[in-house]
Design a protein around this motif. Sequence first.
Motif, PDB file in Angstrom:
ATOM      1  N   LYS A 182       0.785  -0.938  -0.163  1.00 43.59           N
ATOM      2  CA  LYS A 182      -0.165  -0.381  -0.024  1.00 43.59           C
ATOM      3  C   LYS A 182       0.693   1.455   0.044  1.00 43.59           C
ATOM      4  O   LYS A 182       1.821   1.437   0.510  1.00 43.59           O
ATOM      5  CB  LYS A 182      -0.897   0.170   0.915  1.00 43.59           C
ATOM      6  CG  LYS A 182      -1.977  -1.316   1.372  1.00 43.59           C
ATOM      7  CD  LYS A 182      -2.989  -0.711  -0.097  1.00 43.59           C
ATOM      8  CE  LYS A 182      -4.517  -2.335   0.384  1.00 43.59           C
ATOM      9  NZ  LYS A 182      -5.617  -1.722  -0.534  1.00 43.59           N
ATOM     10  N   PRO A 183       0.982   2.778  -0.577  1.00 42.30           N
ATOM     11  CA  PRO A 183       1.431   3.019  -1.344  1.00 42.30           C
ATOM     12  C   PRO A 183       1.307   4.906   0.297  1.00 42.30           C
ATOM     13  O   PRO A 183       2.320   5.088   0.217  1.00 42.30           O
ATOM     14  CB  PRO A 183       0.818   3.822  -1.949  1.00 42.30           C
ATOM     15  CG  PRO A 183      -0.227   3.553  -2.292  1.00 42.30           C
ATOM     16  CD  PRO A 183      -0.691   2.221  -1.927  1.00 42.30           C
ATOM     17  N   TRP A 184       0.066   3.956   0.718  1.00 43.90           N
ATOM     18  CA  TRP A 184       0.030   5.281   1.759  1.00 43.90           C
ATOM     19  C   TRP A 184      -0.484   4.102   3.165  1.00 43.90           C
ATOM     20  O   TRP A 184      -0.692   3.447   3.391  1.00 43.90           O
ATOM     21  CB  TRP A 184      -1.800   6.411   1.333  1.00 43.90           C
ATOM     22  CG  TRP A 184      -0.903   7.097   0.720  1.00 43.90           C
ATOM     23  CD1 TRP A 184      -0.605   7.078  -0.199  1.00 43.90           C
ATOM     24  CD2 TRP A 184      -2.468   8.093   0.300  1.00 43.90           C
ATOM     25  NE1 TRP A 184      -0.453   8.651  -0.636  1.00 43.90           N
ATOM     26  CE2 TRP A 184      -1.661   8.867  -0.870  1.00 43.90           C
ATOM     27  CE3 TRP A 184      -3.585   8.154   0.697  1.00 43.90           C
ATOM     28  CZ2 TRP A 184      -2.302   9.878  -1.166  1.00 43.90           C
ATOM     29  CZ3 TRP A 184      -4.526   9.418   0.193  1.00 43.90           C
ATOM     30  CH2 TRP A 184      -3.285   9.833  -0.735  1.00 43.90           C
ATOM     31  N   PRO A 185      -0.275   4.536   4.340  1.00 41.80           N
ATOM     32  CA  PRO A 185      -0.103   3.872   5.794  1.00 41.80           C
ATOM     33  C   PRO A 185      -2.111   4.277   5.808  1.00 41.80           C
ATOM     34  O   PRO A 185      -2.775   4.866   5.631  1.00 41.80           O
ATOM     35  CB  PRO A 185       0.258   4.861   6.213  1.00 41.80           C
ATOM     36  CG  PRO A 185       0.877   5.849   6.416  1.00 41.80           C
ATOM     37  CD  PRO A 185       0.807   6.150   5.054  1.00 41.80           C
ATOM     38  N   ARG A 186      -2.271   3.826   6.881  1.00 41.36           N
ATOM     39  CA  ARG A 186      -3.458   3.231   7.876  1.00 41.36           C
ATOM     40  C   ARG A 186      -2.971   4.656   8.708  1.00 41.36           C
ATOM     41  O   ARG A 186      -1.539   4.501   9.196  1.00 41.36           O
ATOM     42  CB  ARG A 186      -3.695   1.792   8.341  1.00 41.36           C
ATOM     43  CG  ARG A 186      -4.743   1.835   8.922  1.00 41.36           C
ATOM     44  CD  ARG A 186      -5.072   0.165   9.682  1.00 41.36           C
ATOM     45  NE  ARG A 186      -5.466  -0.355   8.744  1.00 41.36           N
ATOM     46  CZ  ARG A 186      -4.834  -1.387   8.280  1.00 41.36           C
ATOM     47  NH1 ARG A 186      -3.632  -2.027   9.187  1.00 41.36           N
ATOM     48  NH2 ARG A 186      -5.332  -2.536   7.123  1.00 41.36           N
ATOM     49  N   VAL A 187      -3.986   4.834   8.908  1.00 38.79           N
ATOM     50  CA  VAL A 187      -3.997   6.254  10.202  1.00 38.79           C
ATOM     51  C   VAL A 187      -4.639   5.499  10.690  1.00 38.79           C
ATOM     52  O   VAL A 187      -6.146   5.545  11.004  1.00 38.79           O
ATOM     53  CB  VAL A 187      -4.036   7.725   9.128  1.00 38.79           C
ATOM     54  CG1 VAL A 187      -4.158   8.472  10.231  1.00 38.79           C
ATOM     55  CG2 VAL A 187      -2.922   7.730   8.080  1.00 38.79           C
ATOM     56  N   ARG A 188      -4.474   6.395  12.553  1.00 38.16           N
ATOM     57  CA  ARG A 188      -5.319   5.835  13.347  1.00 38.16           C
ATOM     58  C   ARG A 188      -5.080   7.579  14.411  1.00 38.16           C
ATOM     59  O   ARG A 188      -4.716   8.033  14.367  1.00 38.16           O
ATOM     60  CB  ARG A 188      -5.066   4.556  14.522  1.00 38.16           C
ATOM     61  CG  ARG A 188      -5.317   3.538  13.796  1.00 38.16           C
ATOM     62  CD  ARG A 188      -4.641   2.503  14.714  1.00 38.16           C
ATOM     63  NE  ARG A 188      -4.053   2.516  15.462  1.00 38.16           N
ATOM     64  CZ  ARG A 188      -3.106   1.900  15.967  1.00 38.16           C
ATOM     65  NH1 ARG A 188      -3.559   1.392  17.528  1.00 38.16           N
ATOM     66  NH2 ARG A 188      -1.854   1.544  16.252  1.00 38.16           N
ATOM     67  N   VAL A 189      -6.157   8.568  14.138  1.00 34.07           N
ATOM     68  CA  VAL A 189      -6.283   9.369  15.228  1.00 34.07           C
ATOM     69  C   VAL A 189      -7.170   9.388  16.959  1.00 34.07           C
ATOM     70  O   VAL A 189      -8.190   8.588  16.246  1.00 34.07           O
ATOM     71  CB  VAL A 189      -6.357  10.669  14.559  1.00 34.07           C
ATOM     72  CG1 VAL A 189      -6.693  12.106  15.449  1.00 34.07           C
ATOM     73  CG2 VAL A 189      -5.841  10.816  12.760  1.00 34.07           C
ATOM     74  N   TYR A 190      -6.431   8.857  17.868  1.00 32.17           N
ATOM     75  CA  TYR A 190      -7.291   9.319  18.941  1.00 32.17           C
ATOM     76  C   TYR A 190      -7.536  10.804  19.316  1.00 32.17           C
ATOM     77  O   TYR A 190      -6.652  11.911  19.393  1.00 32.17           O
ATOM     78  CB  TYR A 190      -6.316   8.125  19.869  1.00 32.17           C
ATOM     79  CG  TYR A 190      -6.363   6.952  19.468  1.00 32.17           C
ATOM     80  CD1 TYR A 190      -6.826   6.552  20.452  1.00 32.17           C
ATOM     81  CD2 TYR A 190      -5.684   6.661  18.323  1.00 32.17           C
ATOM     82  CE1 TYR A 190      -6.692   4.694  19.823  1.00 32.17           C
ATOM     83  CE2 TYR A 190      -5.427   5.229  18.296  1.00 32.17           C
ATOM     84  CZ  TYR A 190      -5.977   4.597  18.613  1.00 32.17           C
ATOM     85  OH  TYR A 190      -5.820   3.291  18.613  1.00 32.17           O
TER      86      TYR A 190
END
Length: 215
Positions: free
Chosen positions: A52-60
């Motif tokens: 995947k060219p972009w990361p999985r993003v998590r925002v808390y």
Amino acid sequence: MSGSRLFFLLVALFWATAPSGLAGLLDELDAADRAKVLAGQQVLLEEEVAEKPWPRVRVYQLVRATPEEVAAVFFDYDNSKTFVPDLIHSKISKKISPCVLEVDYEVDVPILPDEAYTARNDLEVVEGGGYRVTWNLVRAKQTKDATGHLRVEPHGAGEAVLCYTNLVTPSSGMAGLLKKIAISRMEKTVEAMVSQVQNQKTKHPKDLEIGRAHV
């Protein structure tokens, strides 16, 4: 139908089918990040995903509102363009079931043409007073794939912790050019959602209370 009315109708219909509770959101964080969230700061984590060219993003982020109030703002598609960054419009295009909706979005994209896409949003009521909205891309002009979810769980009296997770696979032309912009937009989207629900709770609290009696 307003976002509040729609959300509380969905909850009233599907409370009995709530799945088992998820692990606590704060438990997913290390001590330093957990302290930041509890202090009112936003925490963004990136996870590289194979091929995947972009990361999985998590925002808390912590929000001074209940999970119901946060989810009601999420479902307020008609007004989302007034507070979500770069959103041109959003509207429900298809109702698969009372808790599964297809929503058409159009967003402003720097340099490239604006992106129009449809996502399928699936609401789950989580045991313990939390909510999870999962989305999957149905079709888009430029984006190859996108999947993610918003999880919200109660934290103390009148507060909640939310986690916005998104994994986007852009077209090859967008990958390198828009990566930083896309990640920044995810941060700003969460900030905008938190700000909107807290402002609405202060200025128009009755709008968030519509339908509470049905829960």
